[in-house]
Design a protein around this motif. Structure first.
Motif, PDB file in Angstrom:
ATOM      1  N   ALA A 169      44.398  36.143  45.930  1.00 42.79           N
ATOM      2  CA  ALA A 169      42.967  36.105  45.620  1.00 42.79           C
ATOM      3  C   ALA A 169      42.681  34.932  44.694  1.00 42.79           C
ATOM      4  CB  ALA A 169      42.536  37.409  44.950  1.00 42.79           C
ATOM      5  N   ILE A 170      41.612  34.189  44.984  1.00 41.78           N
ATOM      6  CA  ILE A 170      41.252  33.049  44.135  1.00 41.78           C
ATOM      7  C   ILE A 170      39.784  33.149  43.704  1.00 41.78           C
ATOM      8  CG2 ILE A 170      43.023  31.410  44.878  1.00 41.78           C
ATOM      9  CD1 ILE A 170      40.930  30.256  46.854  1.00 41.78           C
ATOM     10  N   PRO A 171      39.452  34.110  42.851  1.00 44.50           N
ATOM     11  CA  PRO A 171      38.073  34.215  42.361  1.00 44.50           C
ATOM     12  C   PRO A 171      37.722  33.037  41.454  1.00 44.50           C
ATOM     13  CG  PRO A 171      39.495  35.646  41.086  1.00 44.50           C
ATOM     14  CD  PRO A 171      40.346  35.090  42.204  1.00 44.50           C
ATOM     15  N   LYS A 172      36.466  32.631  41.511  1.00 44.46           N
ATOM     16  CA  LYS A 172      35.988  31.620  40.568  1.00 44.46           C
ATOM     17  C   LYS A 172      35.519  32.316  39.302  1.00 44.46           C
ATOM     18  CE  LYS A 172      31.904  30.149  40.061  1.00 44.46           C
ATOM     19  NZ  LYS A 172      30.535  29.626  40.179  1.00 44.46           N
ATOM     20  N   ALA A 173      35.860  31.729  38.164  1.00 46.20           N
ATOM     21  CA  ALA A 173      35.363  32.238  36.880  1.00 46.20           C
ATOM     22  C   ALA A 173      34.997  31.036  36.027  1.00 46.20           C
ATOM     23  CB  ALA A 173      36.411  33.093  36.185  1.00 46.20           C
ATOM     24  N   ALA A 174      33.711  30.782  35.891  1.00 47.28           N
ATOM     25  CA  ALA A 174      33.244  29.656  35.088  1.00 47.28           C
ATOM     26  C   ALA A 174      33.014  30.044  33.638  1.00 47.28           C
ATOM     27  CB  ALA A 174      31.954  29.089  35.681  1.00 47.28           C
ATOM     28  N   GLN A 175      33.048  31.346  33.358  1.00 45.17           N
ATOM     29  CA  GLN A 175      32.861  31.844  31.996  1.00 45.17           C
ATOM     30  C   GLN A 175      34.127  32.552  31.534  1.00 45.17           C
ATOM     31  OE1 GLN A 175      29.219  34.122  31.586  1.00 45.17           O
ATOM     32  NE2 GLN A 175      28.184  32.896  33.148  1.00 45.17           N
ATOM     33  N   LEU A 176      34.439  32.387  30.267  1.00 42.22           N
ATOM     34  CA  LEU A 176      35.690  32.898  29.730  1.00 42.22           C
ATOM     35  C   LEU A 176      35.823  34.402  29.916  1.00 42.22           C
ATOM     36  CD1 LEU A 176      38.309  32.287  28.284  1.00 42.22           C
ATOM     37  CD2 LEU A 176      37.095  32.456  26.099  1.00 42.22           C
ATOM     38  N   GLN A 177      34.762  35.158  29.655  1.00 40.49           N
ATOM     39  CA  GLN A 177      34.854  36.608  29.786  1.00 40.49           C
ATOM     40  C   GLN A 177      35.135  37.026  31.223  1.00 40.49           C
ATOM     41  OE1 GLN A 177      34.986  38.939  27.251  1.00 40.49           O
ATOM     42  NE2 GLN A 177      35.703  40.142  28.995  1.00 40.49           N
ATOM     43  N   HIS A 178      34.530  36.333  32.182  1.00 38.78           N
ATOM     44  CA  HIS A 178      34.803  36.650  33.581  1.00 38.78           C
ATOM     45  C   HIS A 178      36.264  36.394  33.911  1.00 38.78           C
ATOM     46  CE1 HIS A 178      30.279  35.976  34.703  1.00 38.78           C
ATOM     47  NE2 HIS A 178      30.490  37.088  34.030  1.00 38.78           N
ATOM     48  N   CYS A 179      36.800  35.312  33.364  1.00 41.51           N
ATOM     49  CA  CYS A 179      38.211  34.997  33.574  1.00 41.51           C
ATOM     50  C   CYS A 179      39.097  36.095  32.983  1.00 41.51           C
ATOM     51  CB  CYS A 179      38.531  33.646  32.948  1.00 41.51           C
ATOM     52  SG  CYS A 179      40.245  33.126  33.135  1.00 41.51           S
ATOM     53  N   LYS A 180      38.774  36.541  31.787  1.00 39.85           N
ATOM     54  CA  LYS A 180      39.549  37.615  31.157  1.00 39.85           C
ATOM     55  C   LYS A 180      39.491  38.891  31.985  1.00 39.85           C
ATOM     56  CE  LYS A 180      39.174  35.935  26.387  1.00 39.85           C
ATOM     57  NZ  LYS A 180      38.665  36.226  25.019  1.00 39.85           N
ATOM     58  N   ASP A 181      38.313  39.186  32.536  1.00 41.43           N
ATOM     59  CA  ASP A 181      38.173  40.373  33.378  1.00 41.43           C
ATOM     60  C   ASP A 181      39.069  40.265  34.623  1.00 41.43           C
ATOM     61  OD1 ASP A 181      36.346  41.424  31.609  1.00 41.43           O
ATOM     62  OD2 ASP A 181      34.590  40.903  32.822  1.00 41.43           O
ATOM     63  N   ASN A 182      39.103  39.089  35.217  1.00 42.75           N
ATOM     64  CA  ASN A 182      39.940  38.888  36.408  1.00 42.75           C
ATOM     65  C   ASN A 182      41.416  39.075  36.078  1.00 42.75           C
ATOM     66  OD1 ASN A 182      37.631  38.290  37.874  1.00 42.75           O
ATOM     67  ND2 ASN A 182      37.915  36.076  37.771  1.00 42.75           N
ATOM     68  N   ILE A 183      41.849  38.454  35.000  1.00 38.09           N
ATOM     69  CA  ILE A 183      43.263  38.534  34.625  1.00 38.09           C
ATOM     70  C   ILE A 183      43.650  39.960  34.239  1.00 38.09           C
ATOM     71  CG2 ILE A 183      44.968  37.730  32.938  1.00 38.09           C
ATOM     72  CD1 ILE A 183      43.507  35.028  32.959  1.00 38.09           C
ATOM     73  N   ALA A 184      42.715  40.696  33.648  1.00 35.20           N
ATOM     74  CA  ALA A 184      42.989  42.086  33.271  1.00 35.20           C
ATOM     75  C   ALA A 184      43.335  42.939  34.482  1.00 35.20           C
ATOM     76  CB  ALA A 184      41.791  42.677  32.538  1.00 35.20           C
ATOM     77  N   CYS A 185      42.874  42.534  35.656  1.00 31.90           N
ATOM     78  CA  CYS A 185      43.166  43.298  36.875  1.00 31.90           C
ATOM     79  C   CYS A 185      44.659  43.325  37.191  1.00 31.90           C
ATOM     80  CB  CYS A 185      42.390  42.724  38.054  1.00 31.90           C
ATOM     81  SG  CYS A 185      40.617  43.063  37.982  1.00 31.90           S
ATOM     82  N   LEU A 186      45.404  42.375  36.654  1.00 33.07           N
ATOM     83  CA  LEU A 186      46.842  42.357  36.895  1.00 33.07           C
ATOM     84  C   LEU A 186      47.539  43.544  36.234  1.00 33.07           C
ATOM     85  CD1 LEU A 186      47.468  38.529  36.426  1.00 33.07           C
ATOM     86  CD2 LEU A 186      47.414  39.796  38.589  1.00 33.07           C
ATOM     87  N   GLN A 187      46.860  44.162  35.282  1.00 32.83           N
ATOM     88  CA  GLN A 187      47.412  45.332  34.595  1.00 32.83           C
ATOM     89  C   GLN A 187      46.810  46.633  35.115  1.00 32.83           C
ATOM     90  OE1 GLN A 187      49.915  44.620  32.592  1.00 32.83           O
ATOM     91  NE2 GLN A 187      49.490  42.438  32.973  1.00 32.83           N
ATOM     92  N   LEU A 188      45.959  46.543  36.124  1.00 28.95           N
ATOM     93  CA  LEU A 188      45.295  47.706  36.689  1.00 28.95           C
ATOM     94  C   LEU A 188      45.695  47.860  38.148  1.00 28.95           C
ATOM     95  CD1 LEU A 188      41.694  47.014  35.305  1.00 28.95           C
ATOM     96  CD2 LEU A 188      43.427  48.534  34.295  1.00 28.95           C
ATOM     97  N   SER A 189      45.387  49.006  38.719  1.00 26.55           N
ATOM     98  CA  SER A 189      45.658  49.210  40.143  1.00 26.55           C
ATOM     99  C   SER A 189      44.801  50.353  40.658  1.00 26.55           C
ATOM    100  CB  SER A 189      47.140  49.503  40.397  1.00 26.55           C
ATOM    101  OG  SER A 189      47.519  50.707  39.766  1.00 26.55           O
TER     102      SER A 189
END
Length: 283
Positions: free
Chosen positions: A238-258
């Motif tokens: 998956a390659i989501p775009k995140a132009a804002q830091l918080q959005h990027c953090k939310d995306n990366i947090a998904c690596l710890q969720l399922s």
């Protein structure tokens, strides 16, 4: 981070960064660069761009963002436009992308979508760039089943490493024929717009009660549920775009969720996989 394997032996992280529309607004440039650097420092090293994105502005933004980091720690992808995907113009396009990214090679170069040039000529050009060391591997984007079959029938077509296509919970057409074929051929799917930022969306996707319920159960946002759905698919990046830091953090947090099997089942019921062939969704 979980990875998938390419046929050439490379390992791709299941989460990367898209950069469509980034680099186009000067007022946002500082945050966009900070966002890309944050992701890199969190181990998200795959960055996808294209010569088409802002006529090179996205690539130049990425080039500035990655300057502090060792080149070998990154996985850079760019794409060539159909009108440049021929023996006369492809190397010139590749060189322009390399200059914009401030690098001397691409890890992956994609044919952005099919144009008028014979597919065999495009493959010949991609192989020539690989022989010169300007790209390490190549793939395609927005190719449907028949395109992939035609490509893999060419003498050097099996060197194709991946296909980048639109894929998210509300746009699952590739699951009927294209993705099963690619999986069989050991060709990963690179999913763009996995958060449903574009393409043909089902009405009220993000506000759907099942999506909202699952998000509440996990303790995340509905957008994170969309990303978790794509991350749950085999042989997919998956390659989501995140132009804002918080959005990027939310995306990366998904690596710890399922998603639990039961939650995935509910999402599949609410947004079922296709039961017949559909036209490839392209934006």
């Amino acid at each position: 981070m979980q990875t998938i394997n390419l046929k050439n032996g490379d390992k791709l992280a299941v989460l990367g960064m898209g950069t469509w529309f980034m680099g186009e607004r000067p007022a946002q440039r500082k945050e966009e660069i900070a966002t890309l650097r944050y992701a890199i420092e969190q181990g998200v090293n795959l960055i996808d761009s294209a010569e088409m994105y802002g006529n090179g502005r996205s690539e130049r933004l990425v080039g500035e963002a990655i300057a502090p980091y060792a080149r070998e720690s990154l996985y850079l992808i760019s794409k060539v436009l159909p009108e440049n995907a021929n023996l006369r113009r492809m190397e010139q396009s590749c060189d322009a992308s390399l200059r914009a990214l401030n690098t001397d090679y691409l890890d992956m170069y994609l044919y952005h979508w099919r144009g008028a040039t014979a597919l065999e000529e495009t493959v010949q050009g991609l192989e020539a760039l690989k022989a010169k060391g300007k790209i390490r591997a190549w793939g395609v984007s927005n190719f449907d089943l028949e395109d992939m079959q035609e490509l893999l029938a060419l003498p050097q077509g099996k060197h194709c490493q991946l296909n980048q296509v639109l894929f998210h919970l509300g746009s699952r057409g590739i699951e009927y024929a294209l993705k099963p074929y690619q999986d069989q051929q050991h060709i990963p799917t690179l999913a763009y717009c996995p958060l449903a930022q574009a393409g043909r969306l089902q009405r009220n996707l993000i506000n759907h009660p099942v999506l909202t319920e699952v998000a509440q159960e996990i303790g995340c946002t509905p957008y994170q549920v969309l990303l978790l759905f794509v991350l749950a698919q085999p042989n997919t990046v998956a390659i989501p775009k995140a132009a804002q830091l918080q959005h990027c953090k939310d995306n990366i947090a998904c690596l710890q969720l399922s998603l639990s099997p039961q939650q995935l089942m509910r999402l599949n019921r609410a947004f079922p996989a296709p039961t017949r062939r559909q036209a490839l969704d392209i934006v």
